[in-house]
Design a protein around this motif. Structure first.
Motif, PDB file in Angstrom:
ATOM      1  N   LEU A 205     -69.309  11.706 -13.232  1.00 29.85           N
ATOM      2  CA  LEU A 205     -67.859  11.881 -13.201  1.00 29.85           C
ATOM      3  C   LEU A 205     -67.315  11.898 -14.625  1.00 29.85           C
ATOM      4  O   LEU A 205     -67.711  11.075 -15.455  1.00 29.85           O
ATOM      5  CB  LEU A 205     -67.188  10.735 -12.433  1.00 29.85           C
ATOM      6  CG  LEU A 205     -67.671  10.438 -11.014  1.00 29.85           C
ATOM      7  CD1 LEU A 205     -67.020   9.169 -10.493  1.00 29.85           C
ATOM      8  CD2 LEU A 205     -67.366  11.608 -10.102  1.00 29.85           C
ATOM      9  N   ALA A 206     -66.401  12.834 -14.905  1.00 27.67           N
ATOM     10  CA  ALA A 206     -65.660  12.848 -16.163  1.00 27.67           C
ATOM     11  C   ALA A 206     -64.261  12.309 -15.876  1.00 27.67           C
ATOM     12  O   ALA A 206     -63.519  12.883 -15.065  1.00 27.67           O
ATOM     13  CB  ALA A 206     -65.582  14.261 -16.724  1.00 27.67           C
ATOM     14  N   VAL A 207     -63.917  11.188 -16.529  1.00 28.19           N
ATOM     15  CA  VAL A 207     -62.663  10.492 -16.245  1.00 28.19           C
ATOM     16  C   VAL A 207     -61.757  10.589 -17.462  1.00 28.19           C
ATOM     17  O   VAL A 207     -62.194  10.374 -18.603  1.00 28.19           O
ATOM     18  CB  VAL A 207     -62.921   9.013 -15.892  1.00 28.19           C
ATOM     19  CG1 VAL A 207     -61.623   8.305 -15.546  1.00 28.19           C
ATOM     20  CG2 VAL A 207     -63.899   8.907 -14.734  1.00 28.19           C
ATOM     21  N   GLN A 208     -60.476  10.883 -17.217  1.00 28.11           N
ATOM     22  CA  GLN A 208     -59.502  11.033 -18.298  1.00 28.11           C
ATOM     23  C   GLN A 208     -58.261  10.182 -18.011  1.00 28.11           C
ATOM     24  O   GLN A 208     -57.826  10.079 -16.871  1.00 28.11           O
ATOM     25  CB  GLN A 208     -59.092  12.499 -18.454  1.00 28.11           C
ATOM     26  CG  GLN A 208     -60.234  13.418 -18.845  1.00 28.11           C
ATOM     27  CD  GLN A 208     -59.802  14.867 -18.939  1.00 28.11           C
ATOM     28  OE1 GLN A 208     -58.774  15.260 -18.411  1.00 28.11           O
ATOM     29  NE2 GLN A 208     -60.602  15.677 -19.616  1.00 28.11           N
ATOM     30  N   GLY A 209     -57.715   9.589 -19.083  1.00 30.58           N
ATOM     31  CA  GLY A 209     -56.475   8.817 -18.966  1.00 30.58           C
ATOM     32  C   GLY A 209     -56.588   7.613 -18.062  1.00 30.58           C
ATOM     33  O   GLY A 209     -55.606   7.198 -17.420  1.00 30.58           O
TER      34      GLY A 209
END
Length: 299
Positions: A205-209
């Motif tokens: 998973l790529a998680v942002q903010g």
């Protein structure tokens, strides 16, 4: 074909057929058929999920065939794995099957699933033995749609997780988005989640903010950009940036060695910031009594 009977008895398929055509050659013990279906459902079997309310058309013979799925409303249920069934807004694709002397093989080069929180594209291969051997599955999935991390709890495999770990993950993700991700499952389904490396179960998973609640007694960490990896029965998060109480995260990792057995999360990393901000941070932690005399001296 009698070899289908044990499978059908477990799957308990139901639905409505329309515009059915069937041609049988009793001399050759062969047949061909085609038709359309609505409200097709089946029960879970050997960790194959239960599915409800599929629609589409089918054609084939006693040896092979094609099933085209074009569903607007339905649901997928992984009993004993997720907390609840996953609603289907749209499911489209083609399943191919063929029979060998030992097994039934089911495959698809593209299955597209749209759910309320996520969109996925998958490739699938299933080997269903005619004898009472385990079902083999290989599935590759890519997903997108900027999933709100608050909704991640719907997709946590709580059935293979320690209850305390599940509770921590429920409360850890305060805000943020999963921008994209991928998953790979390959192995006999009876051995899932392959903690002893009998197969592969991996989710990236790529998680942002992200705003992360590490512990109620410690300040939250915000503005996180991270890569999260579920591998077999473990979790690893590599945090590349973040801020907390005026401090800047240079790097941090969070690891759960076993989602099923671990009772703690290991967190380590490095931060940048001045001394005053560092002391202010520690004053909001269980270390406050130790830090207060130092803070008064520095002030």
């Amino acid at each position: 074909d009698a070899s289908w009977m044990p499978v059908l008895q477990q799957l308990k398929p139901s639905g409505i057929l329309h515009n059915v055509a069937l041609l049988i050659d009793p001399n050759k013990r062969s047949y061909v058929f085609r038709g359309e279906f609505t409200d097709l459902s089946w029960a879970a079997m050997d960790k194959i999920p239960a599915v409800e309310q599929l629609a589409g058309d089918v054609k084939g013979s006693e040896q092979s065939g094609l099933l085209h799925i074009a569903t607007q409303h339905g649901q997928i249920n992984f009993p004993g794995l997720f907390r609840q069934a996953i609603p289907i807004n749209r499911l489209a694709g083609t399943l191919q099957w063929r029979q060998t002397p030992q097994q039934w093989q089911i495959s698809s080069n593209l299955l597209e699933l749209d759910a309320p929180d996520i969109e996925t594209k998958s490739r699938l291969l299933l080997h269903i033995p005619k004898r009472p051997d385990p079902v083999f599955m290989e599935m590759q999935t890519a997903f997108k749609n900027r999933l709100d991390v608050v909704q991640v709890k719907k997709y946590l495999p709580v059935g293979i997780m320690n209850a305390d770990v599940a509770v921590w993950l429920d409360h850890a993700f305060v805000a943020g988005k999963v921008s994209e991700g991928a998953a790979l499952l390959r192995g006999d389904l009876r051995d899932f989640p392959y903690a002893d490396h009998q197969g592969v179960f991996e989710v990236l998973l790529a998680v942002q903010g992200l705003e992360l609640n590490v512990h109620p007694d410690w300040p939250n960490i915000g503005a996180i950009n991270a890569d999260v990896r579920f591998l077999q029965g473990a979790l690893q998060a590599d945090i590349h940036s973040g801020v907390s109480e005026g401090l800047t995260l240079k790097y941090m990792s969070a690891n759960i060695a076993s989602l099923e057995e671990s009772n703690y999360v290991q967190v380590k990393g490095s931060i940048n910031g001045n001394l005053q901000n560092g002391l202010k941070y520690l004053q909001k932690t269980p270390l406050r009594d130790t830090v207060n005399p130092v803070s008064e001296f520095v002030a």
